[in-house]
Design a protein around this motif. Structure first.
Motif, PDB file in Angstrom:
ATOM      1  N   MET A   1       0.838  -1.184   0.000  1.00 58.14           N
ATOM      2  CA  MET A   1       0.000   0.000   0.000  1.00 58.14           C
ATOM      3  C   MET A   1       0.878   1.241   0.000  1.00 58.14           C
ATOM      4  N   LYS A   2       0.445   2.277  -0.682  1.00 61.19           N
ATOM      5  CA  LYS A   2       1.179   3.532  -0.755  1.00 61.19           C
ATOM      6  C   LYS A   2       0.222   4.685  -0.480  1.00 61.19           C
ATOM      7  N   ALA A   3       0.708   5.685   0.225  1.00 59.47           N
ATOM      8  CA  ALA A   3      -0.117   6.852   0.529  1.00 59.47           C
ATOM      9  C   ALA A   3       0.621   8.114   0.111  1.00 59.47           C
ATOM     10  N   VAL A   4      -0.118   9.076  -0.375  1.00 59.51           N
ATOM     11  CA  VAL A   4       0.433  10.384  -0.722  1.00 59.51           C
ATOM     12  C   VAL A   4      -0.262  11.404   0.157  1.00 59.51           C
ATOM     13  N   ARG A   5       0.535  12.219   0.835  1.00 61.90           N
ATOM     14  CA  ARG A   5      -0.033  13.254   1.706  1.00 61.90           C
ATOM     15  C   ARG A   5       0.466  14.607   1.244  1.00 61.90           C
TER      16      ARG A   5
END
Length: 53
Positions: A1-5
């Motif tokens: 999983m990857k998240a961009v903030r």
């Protein structure tokens, strides 16, 4: 999983703040920067607060 903030700097210029319709925002509200550390947040917010000082 990857998240961009992403953290934005903004200013209120008018209009009315409202919750996002059918989006990922639970509640939209304005808070004082001094209150942010006491709110639930991710570590990226702490980095943004350091840059504001």
């Amino acid at each position: 999983m990857k998240a961009v903030r992403v953290v934005f700097d903004g200013r209120v210029t008018g209009g009315r703040l409202r919750d996002e319709v059918d989006g990922s925002t639970d509640t939209a509200r304005w808070v004082l920067v001094s209150d942010v550390p006491r709110l639930p947040h991710v570590s990226l917010v702490d980095e943004a607060l350091l840059r504001l000082r």
